[in-house]
Design a protein around this motif. Structure first.
Motif, PDB file in Angstrom:
ATOM      1  N   VAL A 135      11.073  -0.262  11.132  1.00 47.59           N
ATOM      2  CA  VAL A 135      10.860   1.129  11.550  1.00 47.59           C
ATOM      3  C   VAL A 135       9.470   1.590  11.118  1.00 47.59           C
ATOM      4  O   VAL A 135       8.827   2.378  11.794  1.00 47.59           O
ATOM      5  N   HIS A 136       9.013   1.071   9.990  1.00 46.39           N
ATOM      6  CA  HIS A 136       7.621   1.278   9.586  1.00 46.39           C
ATOM      7  C   HIS A 136       6.843   0.022   9.971  1.00 46.39           C
ATOM      8  O   HIS A 136       7.094  -1.063   9.432  1.00 46.39           O
ATOM      9  N   GLY A 137       5.901   0.194  10.889  1.00 46.65           N
ATOM     10  CA  GLY A 137       5.242  -0.946  11.516  1.00 46.65           C
ATOM     11  C   GLY A 137       4.545  -1.887  10.560  1.00 46.65           C
ATOM     12  O   GLY A 137       4.482  -3.098  10.800  1.00 46.65           O
ATOM     13  N   ASN A 138       3.990  -1.347   9.464  1.00 43.55           N
ATOM     14  CA  ASN A 138       3.240  -2.224   8.562  1.00 43.55           C
ATOM     15  C   ASN A 138       4.123  -2.812   7.457  1.00 43.55           C
ATOM     16  O   ASN A 138       3.621  -3.485   6.574  1.00 43.55           O
ATOM     17  N   GLU A 139       5.422  -2.530   7.521  1.00 41.92           N
ATOM     18  CA  GLU A 139       6.356  -3.186   6.588  1.00 41.92           C
ATOM     19  C   GLU A 139       6.890  -4.406   7.341  1.00 41.92           C
ATOM     20  O   GLU A 139       8.045  -4.495   7.748  1.00 41.92           O
ATOM     21  N   ALA A 140       5.956  -5.354   7.537  1.00 43.81           N
ATOM     22  CA  ALA A 140       6.074  -6.285   8.644  1.00 43.81           C
ATOM     23  C   ALA A 140       6.908  -7.520   8.357  1.00 43.81           C
ATOM     24  O   ALA A 140       7.147  -8.330   9.249  1.00 43.81           O
TER      25      ALA A 140
ATOM     26  N   PHE B 152      15.615  -1.743   7.148  1.00 46.04           N
ATOM     27  CA  PHE B 152      14.831  -2.648   6.300  1.00 46.04           C
ATOM     28  C   PHE B 152      13.412  -2.114   6.124  1.00 46.04           C
ATOM     29  O   PHE B 152      12.729  -1.835   7.110  1.00 46.04           O
ATOM     30  N   HIS B 153      12.993  -1.999   4.865  1.00 47.50           N
ATOM     31  CA  HIS B 153      11.688  -1.419   4.535  1.00 47.50           C
ATOM     32  C   HIS B 153      10.915  -2.283   3.553  1.00 47.50           C
ATOM     33  O   HIS B 153      11.424  -3.279   3.052  1.00 47.50           O
ATOM     34  N   GLU B 154       9.693  -1.816   3.282  1.00 49.22           N
ATOM     35  CA  GLU B 154       8.923  -2.423   2.196  1.00 49.22           C
ATOM     36  C   GLU B 154       8.258  -1.338   1.371  1.00 49.22           C
ATOM     37  O   GLU B 154       7.937  -0.263   1.864  1.00 49.22           O
ATOM     38  N   GLN B 155       8.047  -1.632   0.106  1.00 48.76           N
ATOM     39  CA  GLN B 155       7.396  -0.713  -0.825  1.00 48.76           C
ATOM     40  C   GLN B 155       6.194  -1.417  -1.464  1.00 48.76           C
ATOM     41  O   GLN B 155       5.774  -2.458  -1.002  1.00 48.76           O
TER      42      GLN B 155
ATOM     43  N   GLY C 169      -0.424   1.040  10.076  1.00 54.05           N
ATOM     44  CA  GLY C 169       0.589   0.654  11.073  1.00 54.05           C
ATOM     45  C   GLY C 169       1.954   1.276  10.844  1.00 54.05           C
ATOM     46  O   GLY C 169       2.873   1.046  11.619  1.00 54.05           O
ATOM     47  N   ARG C 170       2.080   2.059   9.782  1.00 51.12           N
ATOM     48  CA  ARG C 170       3.398   2.607   9.440  1.00 51.12           C
ATOM     49  C   ARG C 170       4.025   3.461  10.561  1.00 51.12           C
ATOM     50  O   ARG C 170       5.149   3.223  10.961  1.00 51.12           O
ATOM     51  N   PRO C 171       3.288   4.451  11.097  1.00 51.37           N
ATOM     52  CA  PRO C 171       3.929   5.357  12.068  1.00 51.37           C
ATOM     53  C   PRO C 171       3.901   4.821  13.490  1.00 51.37           C
ATOM     54  O   PRO C 171       3.363   3.746  13.758  1.00 51.37           O
TER      55      PRO C 171
HETATM   56 ZN   LIG Z   1       9.508   1.989   5.000  1.00 51.47          ZN
END
Ligand SMILES: [Zn+2]
Length: 826
Positions: free
Chosen positions: A119-124, A231-234, A192-194
């Motif tokens: 969903v967040h593009g740069n959490e690739a 699914f995300h990344e931090q 790339g997030r949004p």
């Molecule tokens: Zn995220």
């Protein structure tokens, strides 16, 4: 013999290749080991399609829409042959079970699990994990599919993903560089997030302002899964995070939802422990703001969860983090694959109970508040109806003449006389818990430390009068639609001005070269009274338009706009139509700053507002080019929220001030105001703490976060006073409920107009720290500071925030079209 051996060998290899052609692993299909490159969005989609082609009885691909940049949005349904054959029956059975589809409810033992990636593009890493999860599911975990339908959205935000991946592929060294300072680890603005319009899709589930969300929700609501994972990344130094979530939990979350999250978390822990991987639970990521990919599904009865891997737009294919560990894409995607499969395992093991508990969630007979009655301006009501339809929340027409209960405008017990615009939304409907979440005046916080805004109550956001009643209000579904009568030949036509819909109507008229006037004073013509801001389209002004009346009729119909005919320029009470108080609206040329220094989210909100809401042209100017931009080509310049310290040099400030002095209108939003509060030529000033002397620190180290929250306002609702005789306040009443998202305050203007300001510190909804509240009285919300021939327009609260505060948008439209309207010729 040799020939036979050869023949056997050929046959053997032929069979082998048949198997591998049948179902290729991601690495085989992509042509590189998974995780050694970032796959572009189309490769991910192609892999899913290839798997569906190889396993047609177990995998179905459905296209559910396209993005702004014309990339496809897809879902994969994965299950046993038996379930895939009965997919539609499983879906309808689930909806019948919870009362969302008519028909007899029968219990089901099939679990429905929906996994959303990227969903967040740069959490690739997550879309890479989606491919491996699909493959492992079909090759190693077929047993889980006997009683589970898995729905995978491999790429919720393809435009964002490709923005990140394309940039990375262009930038990275041939063999990736683990040095965190290397440019491949420094993503440029806007990142790339949004999505395309730079909206955070993980804040958009309820407001559904973006096409990705709108299209996804249609399918989501047709399925109503039992489990949803986002699914995300931090940050690169963070270990993995999974459920159970952190406090605060919204009070409607059931004990079962809490408990089962813990069970799922323990199952993940088992796999992570076996590998010695670090993880954390119950901290940081809470379940409160309803517009996330975990909370929205939770409030729709599912086990809604967020999983966070360390990585993000920073990590690339490999990076040396602060703990001396080289974090690789392979590692990141392996973790996400593990939790994805572990989630499916838990759903499969508990499929029966998931179904039973899911059904219970939709019984809402015991909710305390039975009916929410709202009424107000027709366009605001229509916008609300549209939102309710998006979530398949039912609404009806109240039958009573009066309702009493909690009155939103006073935050006390009160009564409301019902008019024709009223709607009632009952809580004893299947989506009753979501009704409560969205309508309740003041959501209960189990802890003040939260990740996001704490208030969003819809009556305030839509500018509606409302009552929350603990007894059910009688109602029916007899909605009548009135057709607009055809326009007759007249001296002119008047249209009211009080909603975004009116602003859209004006924007279209200007685009079609209509000349439109607005009144700065109320007037009467024949028996109609017209308020400040009313639009006047006269026949005389529009002789240049062929078939002007027919054109006007067409545009009015498009926007469902009611026009009142006037048959003389002589008004019953002044001003007459030719009066200087009835002014021609100039076709404003508007520019906005974008790029470094601006908040990409805020810039995106302005961009989206013009392109998709107002439908009016906008020129974007990159801050890097501001010094060489000829500002005289524009009437209006918008500075979105941001940090302009490195953008606005003394020379640039002088340029801006010269331009305003000669007639320009500069609209500064939120953080952009901080560039003007110290300027000697301007009246704007920040309100600073009166007891600025250093007070001894009595907070213990352990309580530091909580003590800090005393100074915070993280999205709370306040009642502001409005000067609705000022053009920026046209169309509003004397009060306006504002969503404050920060605690930086400004003094009231002594030279200029305080169009909206706080004269109290009562919190109507949400959390505000005690220390922050002390500073809030007599502070500016919206104002105009005339400067030479032009104006500085200050918007302390950002009315476009996530594009959901419907009632705030007109302040911006007013600023563009009506404030300081002596526009210069370009
Ligand atoms: Zn995220």
């Amino acid at each position: 013999m040799q020939k036979l051996m050869l023949a056997l060998f050929v046959l053997f290899t032929f069979q082998l290749s048949l198997v591998s052609q049948n179902l290729q692993s991601p690495s085989e299909f992509l042509g590189y080991p998974i995780g050694s490159q970032f796959s572009r969005n189309h490769q991910i989609v192609d892999y899913f399609k290839a798997v569906a082609a190889a396993r047609p009885k177990q995998v179905k691909i459905e296209s559910y829409g396209t993005t702004n940049e014309r990339r496809g949005l897809n879902l994969a349904y994965i299950s046993s042959e038996e379930n895939i054959k009965n997919l539609e029956a499983i879906r309808t059975k689930n909806l019948k079970n919870i009362g969302l589809l008519e028909g007899k409810a029968t219990s089901s033992e099939v679990a429905i699990v929906w996994l959303s990636y990227n969903v967040h593009g740069n959490e690739a890493s997550s879309s890479e994990a989606a491919m491996l999860t699909l493959y492992n599911l079909l090759t190693k975990h077929n047993d889980l599919l006997k009683n589970t339908v898995v729905i995978i959205d491999p790429s919720v935000n393809p435009d964002g993903r490709d923005r990140y991946v394309n940039w990375y592929n262009q930038t990275a060294d041939n063999i990736y560089n683990t040095d965190a300072q290397a440019s491949e680890h420094q993503e440029p603005w806007p990142g790339g997030r949004p999505n395309h319009y730079l909206f955070d899709l993980n804040r958009d589930w309820v407001w559904a302002t973006q096409v990705e969300t709108q299209q996804r929700l249609k399918v989501y609501n047709q399925w109503m899964p039992h489990v949803h994972v986002d699914f995300h990344e931090q940050g690169i130094n963070e270990p993995y995070y999974f459920a159970p979530a952190a406090e605060p939990f919204h009070e409607i979350i059931t004990d079962w939802q809490r408990d089962f999250q813990t069970e799922i978390g323990k199952n993940h822990a088992k796999y992570f422990d076996a590998e010695g991987w670090l993880f954390f639970t119950r901290e940081r990521f809470d379940l409160f703001y309803p517009s996330y990919g975990d909370t929205y599904p939770t409030y729709m009865g599912a086990m809604g969860m967020t999983y966070e891997q360390g990585g993000h737009g920073r990590a690339g294919l490999g990076i040396l983090n602060d703990e001396g560990h080289i974090l690789t894409l392979v590692e990141r995607l392996t973790h996400h694959t593990t939790t994805g499969l572990s989630t499916i395992e838990m759903a499969s093991k508990n499929a029966k109970q998931l179904n039973t508990e899911f059904k219970k969630f939709f019984n809402n007979a015991s909710l305390n508040c039975k009916s929410y009655v709202v009424q107000g301006e027709t366009n605001h009501i229509n916008s609300l109806k549209e939102l309710l339809n998006t979530h398949q929340i039912q609404f009806e027409k109240p039958e009573a003449n009066k309702v009493s209960g909690y009155q939103y405008s006073t935050a006390k017990k009160g009564q409301m006389t019902i008019n024709n615009s009223a709607l009632v939304i009952h809580s004893d409907q299947p989506k009753g818990k979501m009704v409560k979440v969205l309508f309740e005046p003041n959501a209960k916080l189990s802890d003040s430390l939260t990740y996001d805004i704490t208030a969003w109550s819809l009556p305030y956001a839509y500018g509606l009068e409302a009552i929350a009643s603990t007894t059910k209000v009688k109602s029916n579904t007899n909605f009548t639609t009135e057709n607009q009568p055809a326009l007759n030949d007249a001296y002119g036509y008047v249209s009211a001005w009080n909603s975004m819909n009116d602003a859209q109507f004006l924007a279209e008229l200007l685009q079609q070269n209509f000349k439109v006037r607005f009144t700065e004073k109320p007037f009467r013509s024949k028996d109609s009274k017209f308020e400040r801001g009313s639009l006047i389209i006269t026949k005389g002004d529009n002789k240049h338009i062929e078939n002007a009346v027919a054109q006007l009729q067409r545009i009015a119909n498009t926007f469902n706009q009611e026009l009142t005919e006037i048959h003389s320029g002589f008004s019953q009470t002044t001003p007459d139509i030719g009066s200087p108080d009835i002014k021609l609206i100039n076709k404003q040329k508007v520019a906005v700053l974008s790029g470094e220094g601006t908040s990409s989210l805020s810039y995106g909100e302005v961009w989206y507002f013009f392109e998709q809401d107002l439908h009016y042209p906008l020129t974007s100017i990159n801050t890097a080019h501001l010094d060489r931009t000829n500002l005289d080509a524009y009437h209006v310049l918008i500075l979105p929220n941001g940090n302009y310290r490195n953008v606005l040099s003394e020379k640039t400030m002088t340029k801006l001030k010269d331009w305003v002095r000669s007639g320009g209108k500069l609209i500064a939003i939120d953080g952009a105001l901080r560039n003007f509060d110290r300027d000697e030529d301007l009246n704007l000033s920040s309100k600073r703490s009166e007891n600025n002397t250093e007070t001894p620190l009595l907070t213990s180290y352990a309580d530091r976060e909580r003590a800090y929250s005393n100074h915070l306002i993280t999205g709370a609702i306040f009642k502001a006073k409005v000067d609705n005789t000022h053009p920026m306040g046209f169309g509003y009443g004397q009060d306006y409920f504002t969503l404050k998202q920060g605690s930086h305050n400004y003094n009231l203007l002594s030279k200029g107009y305080n169009v909206a300001y706080l004269n109290n510190t009562q919190v109507f909804s949400g959390f505000a720290g005690q220390e922050a509240l002390k500073q809030l009285d007599q502070t500016l919300i919206f104002g105009e500071e005339p400067f030479g021939n032009g104006s500085f327009i200050y918007m302390v609260d950002n009315t476009l925030f996530r594009n959901f505060w419907e009632n705030g948008k007109l302040f911006l439209a007013n600023s563009i079209f009506m404030v300081n309207n002596n526009a210069f010729e370009l």
